[in-house]
Motif scaffolding. Structure first.
Motif, short mmCIF file in Angstrom:
data_model
loop_
_atom_site.label_atom_id
_atom_site.label_comp_id
_atom_site.label_asym_id
_atom_site.label_seq_id
_atom_site.Cartn_x
_atom_site.Cartn_y
_atom_site.Cartn_z
N ASN A 47 0.81 -1.22 0.00
CA ASN A 47 0.00 0.00 0.00
C ASN A 47 0.84 1.27 0.00
N ASN A 48 2.16 1.13 -0.02
CA ASN A 48 3.05 2.28 -0.02
C ASN A 48 3.52 2.54 -1.46
N PRO A 49 3.05 3.63 -2.07
CA PRO A 49 3.45 3.91 -3.46
C PRO A 49 4.94 4.22 -3.62
N LYS A 50 5.61 4.55 -2.53
CA LYS A 50 7.04 4.86 -2.61
C LYS A 50 7.92 3.68 -2.18
N ALA A 51 7.34 2.54 -1.95
CA ALA A 51 8.08 1.39 -1.45
C ALA A 51 9.20 0.97 -2.40
N VAL A 52 8.92 0.94 -3.69
CA VAL A 52 9.95 0.52 -4.66
C VAL A 52 11.11 1.52 -4.64
N GLU A 53 10.78 2.79 -4.65
CA GLU A 53 11.81 3.84 -4.63
C GLU A 53 12.64 3.76 -3.35
N GLN A 54 12.00 3.57 -2.20
CA GLN A 54 12.72 3.47 -0.93
C GLN A 54 13.62 2.25 -0.91
N PHE A 55 13.12 1.14 -1.44
CA PHE A 55 13.91 -0.08 -1.45
C PHE A 55 15.10 0.05 -2.39
N GLN A 56 14.91 0.68 -3.53
CA GLN A 56 16.02 0.89 -4.47
C GLN A 56 17.09 1.79 -3.85
N LEU A 57 16.67 2.82 -3.13
CA LEU A 57 17.61 3.68 -2.45
C LEU A 57 18.40 2.89 -1.41
N LEU A 58 17.72 2.06 -0.66
CA LEU A 58 18.38 1.22 0.33
C LEU A 58 19.43 0.32 -0.32
N GLN A 59 19.08 -0.28 -1.44
CA GLN A 59 20.02 -1.15 -2.15
C GLN A 59 21.24 -0.36 -2.62
N LYS A 60 21.01 0.82 -3.12
CA LYS A 60 22.09 1.66 -3.63
C LYS A 60 23.04 2.06 -2.48
N VAL A 61 22.47 2.43 -1.34
CA VAL A 61 23.28 2.79 -0.17
C VAL A 61 24.11 1.59 0.26
N TYR A 62 23.50 0.43 0.30
CA TYR A 62 24.19 -0.79 0.70
C TYR A 62 25.37 -1.09 -0.23
N GLU A 63 25.14 -1.04 -1.52
CA GLU A 63 26.21 -1.29 -2.49
C GLU A 63 27.34 -0.27 -2.33
N PHE A 64 26.98 0.97 -2.11
CA PHE A 64 27.97 2.03 -1.95
C PHE A 64 28.83 1.78 -0.71
N LEU A 65 28.19 1.49 0.42
CA LEU A 65 28.93 1.32 1.67
C LEU A 65 29.70 0.01 1.73
N LEU A 66 29.39 -0.93 0.85
CA LEU A 66 30.18 -2.17 0.81
C LEU A 66 31.39 -2.04 -0.11
N ASP A 67 31.46 -0.98 -0.87
CA ASP A 67 32.63 -0.72 -1.69
C ASP A 67 33.66 -0.04 -0.78
N PRO A 68 34.77 -0.73 -0.46
CA PRO A 68 35.72 -0.18 0.52
C PRO A 68 36.28 1.19 0.14
N ILE A 69 36.51 1.42 -1.13
CA ILE A 69 37.07 2.70 -1.56
C ILE A 69 36.05 3.81 -1.40
N LYS A 70 34.83 3.58 -1.87
CA LYS A 70 33.78 4.60 -1.75
C LYS A 70 33.43 4.86 -0.29
N LYS A 71 33.36 3.80 0.51
CA LYS A 71 33.04 3.96 1.93
C LYS A 71 34.13 4.78 2.62
N ASN A 72 35.36 4.49 2.32
CA ASN A 72 36.47 5.22 2.93
C ASN A 72 36.41 6.70 2.57
N GLU A 73 36.15 7.00 1.31
CA GLU A 73 36.03 8.39 0.88
C GLU A 73 34.87 9.08 1.59
N TYR A 74 33.75 8.40 1.69
CA TYR A 74 32.57 8.95 2.36
C TYR A 74 32.87 9.19 3.84
N ASP A 75 33.52 8.21 4.48
CA ASP A 75 33.86 8.36 5.89
C ASP A 75 34.84 9.51 6.12
#
Length: 82
Positions: A47-75
């Motif tokens: 019933n949440n029309p933004k569920a797909v968008e929120q889940f895709q964002l979550l996946q993108k964040v997860y992939e980003f933070l699991l990349d050691p180089i990107k995570k280190n730069e972000y940190d």
């Protein structure tokens, strides 16, 4: 990671989206992702029309933070702000 996805991570606090402290370890990121994925998955929120968008964002964040180089730069950016 797909370049065609137009989600701009610069607009977000990545750790806040996962509901973990800043500069969290990879293990904590993985555990938080699993918890949030179960909570935000579109199948669990039909019933949440933004569920797909929120889940895709979550996946993108997860992939980003699991990349050691990107995570280190972000940190490093987080540390510099403090």
């Amino acid at each position: 990671m797909s370049k065609s996805n137009s989600i701009d991570l610069k607009k977000y606090d990545l750790y806040e989206l996962l509901d973990v402290p800043q500069l969290s370890s990879e293990d904590l990121v993985k555990k938080a992702y699993k918890k949030q994925a179960l909570k935000l998955h579109p199948d669990k929120n039909p019933n949440n029309p933004k569920a797909v968008e929120q889940f895709q964002l979550l996946q993108k964040v997860y992939e980003f933070l699991l990349d050691p180089i990107k995570k280190n730069e972000y940190d490093n950016v987080i540390r510099a702000r403090e």
